[in-house]
Design an enzyme around this catalytic site. Structure first.
Site, mmCIF file in Angstrom:
data_model
loop_
_atom_site.group_PDB
_atom_site.id
_atom_site.type_symbol
_atom_site.label_atom_id
_atom_site.label_comp_id
_atom_site.label_asym_id
_atom_site.label_seq_id
_atom_site.Cartn_x
_atom_site.Cartn_y
_atom_site.Cartn_z
ATOM 1 N N HIS A 1 0.819 -1.206 0.000
ATOM 2 C CA HIS A 1 0.000 0.000 0.000
ATOM 3 C C HIS A 1 0.856 1.260 0.000
ATOM 4 O O HIS A 1 0.483 2.257 -0.592
ATOM 5 C CB HIS A 1 -0.946 -0.014 1.200
ATOM 6 C CG HIS A 1 -2.051 -0.983 1.011
ATOM 7 N ND1 HIS A 1 -1.960 -2.292 1.402
ATOM 8 C CD2 HIS A 1 -3.244 -0.843 0.410
ATOM 9 C CE1 HIS A 1 -3.061 -2.908 1.061
ATOM 10 N NE2 HIS A 1 -3.858 -2.065 0.470
ATOM 11 N N ARG B 1 0.806 -6.997 -14.620
ATOM 12 C CA ARG B 1 1.500 -8.132 -14.002
ATOM 13 C C ARG B 1 0.526 -8.815 -13.031
ATOM 14 O O ARG B 1 0.484 -8.475 -11.846
ATOM 15 C CB ARG B 1 2.741 -7.668 -13.258
ATOM 16 C CG ARG B 1 3.894 -7.226 -14.160
ATOM 17 C CD ARG B 1 5.081 -6.765 -13.323
ATOM 18 N NE ARG B 1 6.335 -6.768 -14.056
ATOM 19 C CZ ARG B 1 6.853 -5.689 -14.639
ATOM 20 N NH1 ARG B 1 6.215 -4.551 -14.592
ATOM 21 N NH2 ARG B 1 8.021 -5.776 -15.279
ATOM 22 N N ARG C 1 -1.023 -10.208 -18.332
ATOM 23 C CA ARG C 1 -0.120 -11.359 -18.408
ATOM 24 C C ARG C 1 -0.579 -12.394 -17.394
ATOM 25 O O ARG C 1 -0.853 -12.052 -16.235
ATOM 26 C CB ARG C 1 1.301 -10.888 -18.088
ATOM 27 C CG ARG C 1 2.250 -12.024 -17.817
ATOM 28 C CD ARG C 1 3.658 -11.546 -17.701
ATOM 29 N NE ARG C 1 3.965 -11.025 -16.382
ATOM 30 C CZ ARG C 1 5.136 -10.489 -16.059
ATOM 31 N NH1 ARG C 1 6.077 -10.358 -16.970
ATOM 32 N NH2 ARG C 1 5.370 -10.055 -14.856
ATOM 33 N N GLU D 1 10.770 -13.451 -23.982
ATOM 34 C CA GLU D 1 11.763 -13.120 -22.938
ATOM 35 C C GLU D 1 12.769 -14.238 -22.731
ATOM 36 O O GLU D 1 13.557 -14.207 -21.790
ATOM 37 C CB GLU D 1 11.053 -12.744 -21.625
ATOM 38 C CG GLU D 1 10.055 -13.766 -21.127
ATOM 39 C CD GLU D 1 9.301 -13.297 -19.882
ATOM 40 O OE1 GLU D 1 9.755 -12.374 -19.188
ATOM 41 O OE2 GLU D 1 8.249 -13.895 -19.596
ATOM 42 N N ASN E 1 13.739 -7.459 -19.558
ATOM 43 C CA ASN E 1 14.382 -7.716 -18.260
ATOM 44 C C ASN E 1 14.875 -9.160 -18.204
ATOM 45 O O ASN E 1 16.028 -9.430 -17.879
ATOM 46 C CB ASN E 1 13.408 -7.471 -17.102
ATOM 47 C CG ASN E 1 12.714 -6.134 -17.205
ATOM 48 O OD1 ASN E 1 13.218 -5.235 -17.866
ATOM 49 N ND2 ASN E 1 11.565 -5.995 -16.580
ATOM 50 N N ASP E 2 13.981 -10.083 -18.522
ATOM 51 C CA ASP E 2 14.395 -11.482 -18.511
ATOM 52 C C ASP E 2 15.227 -11.828 -19.744
ATOM 53 O O ASP E 2 16.168 -12.618 -19.651
ATOM 54 C CB ASP E 2 13.170 -12.403 -18.420
ATOM 55 C CG ASP E 2 12.724 -12.573 -16.979
ATOM 56 O OD1 ASP E 2 13.608 -12.775 -16.118
ATOM 57 O OD2 ASP E 2 11.531 -12.479 -16.703
ATOM 58 N N ARG F 1 19.466 -11.488 -12.869
ATOM 59 C CA ARG F 1 19.023 -10.105 -12.654
ATOM 60 C C ARG F 1 18.868 -9.752 -11.180
ATOM 61 O O ARG F 1 18.770 -8.581 -10.814
ATOM 62 C CB ARG F 1 17.717 -9.823 -13.426
ATOM 63 C CG ARG F 1 16.525 -10.617 -12.964
ATOM 64 C CD ARG F 1 15.367 -10.518 -13.949
ATOM 65 N NE ARG F 1 14.389 -9.509 -13.598
ATOM 66 C CZ ARG F 1 13.159 -9.453 -14.104
ATOM 67 N NH1 ARG F 1 12.770 -10.325 -15.018
ATOM 68 N NH2 ARG F 1 12.315 -8.528 -13.739
ATOM 69 N N CYS G 1 7.838 -4.553 -23.326
ATOM 70 C CA CYS G 1 7.265 -4.172 -22.028
ATOM 71 C C CYS G 1 8.297 -4.247 -20.904
ATOM 72 O O CYS G 1 7.988 -3.970 -19.757
ATOM 73 C CB CYS G 1 6.039 -5.011 -21.691
ATOM 74 S SG CYS G 1 6.403 -6.760 -21.509
#
Ligand code: PEP
Ligand code: MG
Length: 541
Positions: free
Chosen positions: A188, A294, A330, A428, A451-452, A462, A499
């Site tokens: 939060h 995500r 996704r 990815e 990223n991957d 990573r 993305c």
């Protein structure tokens, strides 16, 4: 000067004094009272005040974060009105001759425990709410002034963690930034920091009480905080902060403008989100849609498996409130660094190469079907895209599609209305790049997860900070893999986007445009800077 590091929630600079936010430890004694009726009256009075507080919090949250975030406080008010709970407190006071504080703790803890034991995930989650309202009643009974914990001057607030009720109670005009020792990107604190556009750092392990009152700079760009910064650093980062303000003002003029280069090439600029609470940021930053929702954050935010209905509500909210814009969700990418206890995933030697994402979904079919059914139901409310992560072969993509078709058939038989979501994959893995021609013929779009992809192409974990000196986000092999994917997608008539974080790297925007990229999906705050960059490029040059 001391430096603390963590995870940055939002880029930006905050400069000011630190205020340590700490809830006082309440000591509750078991002493007996002579006048139980007076204790009952004290308790009733405290409950009334706590209900009033929850109503005020509801209004505040509604304004700051919308109906979805605010709803929790109307639930709290209702719980405080629950006669079973108040009767239980009265009983402890009158029979046991205990204080109102002692009885509140006993009865509320007891109720929270009952909820925690229940199988129903919704009732399960109510346990945390009981603790939250218990704290509110105890604060009133014991005269704790929670408002004064924030101080009276604008400051960078530092806390161990923040509960939803604490976060929303904070006076925004006194908040320069936030730092917590705990918290996840979708906590939060993080959600509120994003929606309030505040620089924030989470997982900052160096937090220390001695920081209280000290001058500090929270540098969201470098995910760190400088305590007692040097005069030089203060000057440099004050200049950077001013520059940011100027840029932000100028960027507003880009709202409503197309993402078109000087020579007339237009691409889609979408936003990445972690859940429905980020919808506001998509709209405020004028993104053309959502390129990556995500969905695993829905799982990470839950203490147990989210039900089909809970997922449906989350997906529907995003799809419906952004319609007719496209929202690409996704499917669950849990595993590797994203773990939840209730899934009981075994520890692995090489988690990034392990049992994650679609590998879990294809082996836990019921688990996968719950999500696919929720997605198909949500597809009736707008423009949905379903995207499968970590695909390495056509066989996997086809298996996903077969299970999706099975879900569609079941829902049709149940008379449930559905739309026609487009189907895509994350590219990815090197295997997906090398098989892109086959994969492109079996789906509607590719979204490159840089990223991957970078981690797997370069064999650089990573998660491992030690490898940073070896990591090169512009590695020619990664750029070649991106080009190959775009070309393969176009050969078969599908659109290709990015993305991963590289999509927001403005030094590469021109390179991606020259490669023929169709879409870039970036964090909401990067939408307008990216639009500006696109509009400054001339591909004829
Ligand atoms: C990626 O891998 O580039 C991506 C967008 O997914 P995540 O960062 O969630 O793994
Ligand atoms: Mg990924």
């Amino acid at each position: 000067m001391k430096v603390g590091t963590g995870k940055s929630i939002l880029n930006g600079i905050a400069i000011g004094k630190i205020k340590i936010y700490k809830a006082p430890k309440l000591e509750i004694s078991g002493e007996l009272v002579k006048d139980p009726q007076a204790e009952v009256a004290r308790f009733n009075d405290a409950v009334e005040k706590a209900i009033e507080q929850q109503n005020v919090l509801y209004e505040k949250a509604l304004e700051a974060a919308g109906e979805e975030s605010a709803e929790i406080f109307s639930v709290h008010a209702m719980m405080l009105e629950d006669e079973d709970l108040t009767d239980a407190v009265h009983e402890v006071i009158t029979r046991g001759k205990h204080t109102a504080e002692y009885a509140t703790k006993q009865a509320f803890d007891n109720q929270a425990e009952v909820f925690a034991q229940m199988d129903d995930p919704y009732m399960n989650a109510r346990s945390a709410d009981i603790y939250d309202i218990e704290q509110a009643v105890l604060n009133i009974l014991m005269g704790v002034d929670t408002d004064s914990m924030q101080g009276t001057e604008p400051a960078i607030l530092v806390a161990e963690d923040l509960a939803p009720s604490e976060t929303v109670r904070l006076d925004k005009s006194l908040l320069l930034g936030m730092i917590t020792r705990e918290g996840s990107s979708n906590s939060h604190t993080a959600i509120l920091a994003r929606s309030m556009n505040l620089p924030a750092l989470i997982q900052c392990k160096e937090i220390d009480d001695s920081w209280d009152g000290k001058m500090a700079i929270l540098d969201g760009y470098n995910a760190c905080v400088y305590i007692d910064p040097t005069a030089d650093l203060l000057e440099t980062l004050t200049a950077r902060q001013k520059e940011d303000e100027k840029k932000r003002a100028l960027l507003q003029e880009l709202k409503g403008q197309p993402n078109t280069t000087i020579d007339g090439t237009t691409i889609k600029v979408y936003a990445n989100i972690g859940g429905p609470s980020d919808i506001g940021a998509v709209q405020v930053n004028d993104a053309g849609g959502v390129g990556l929702f995500r969905s695993e954050f829905v799982y990470l935010n839950s203490k147990t498996y989210p039900t089909e209905d809970e997922q449906f509500q989350a997906y529907k909210l995003a799809v419906q409130s952004l319609a007719p814009k496209q929202v690409i969700i996704r499917t669950c990418d849990i595993g590797a660094d994203k773990k939840v206890d209730y899934m009981e995933l075994d520890p692995e030697e090489n988690p990034a190469l392990g049992y994650r994402a679609v590998r879990i979904c294809l082996t836990r079919k019921d688990f996968f079907k719950t999500q696919l059914r929720a997605l198909l139901r949500a597809s009736a409310y707008g423009n949905l895209g379903i995207m499968f992560p970590m695909i390495i072969s056509l066989r996997e993509l086809n298996e996903c599609k077969v299970i999706l078709a099975e879900c569609r058939k079941e829902l049709e038989a149940e008379g449930v209305k559905m739309g026609n979501p487009s189907i895509g994959i994350m590219v990815e893995t090197p295997a997906a790049v090398l098989c892109a021609d086959e994969l492109a013929q079996a789906c509607d779009f590719f979204s490159i997860g840089t990223n991957d992809l970078t981690q797997y192409v370069c064999a650089i974990d990573r998660q491992n900070a030690k490898l940073e000196p070896f990591s090169d986000t512009h590695h020619p092999a990664v750029l070649r893999a991106i080009r190959m994917t775009i070309e393969a997608g176009h050969r078969h008539g599908i659109w290709v986007g990015i993305c991963g974080e590289l999509g927001a790297d403005l030094t590469l925007t021109e390179t991606f445009l020259r490669m023929g990229i169709d879409e870039l999906s970036v964090n909401p705050k990067s939408v307008l800077p990216l639009r500006k960059q696109i509009r400054s490029i001339d591909l004829r040059a």
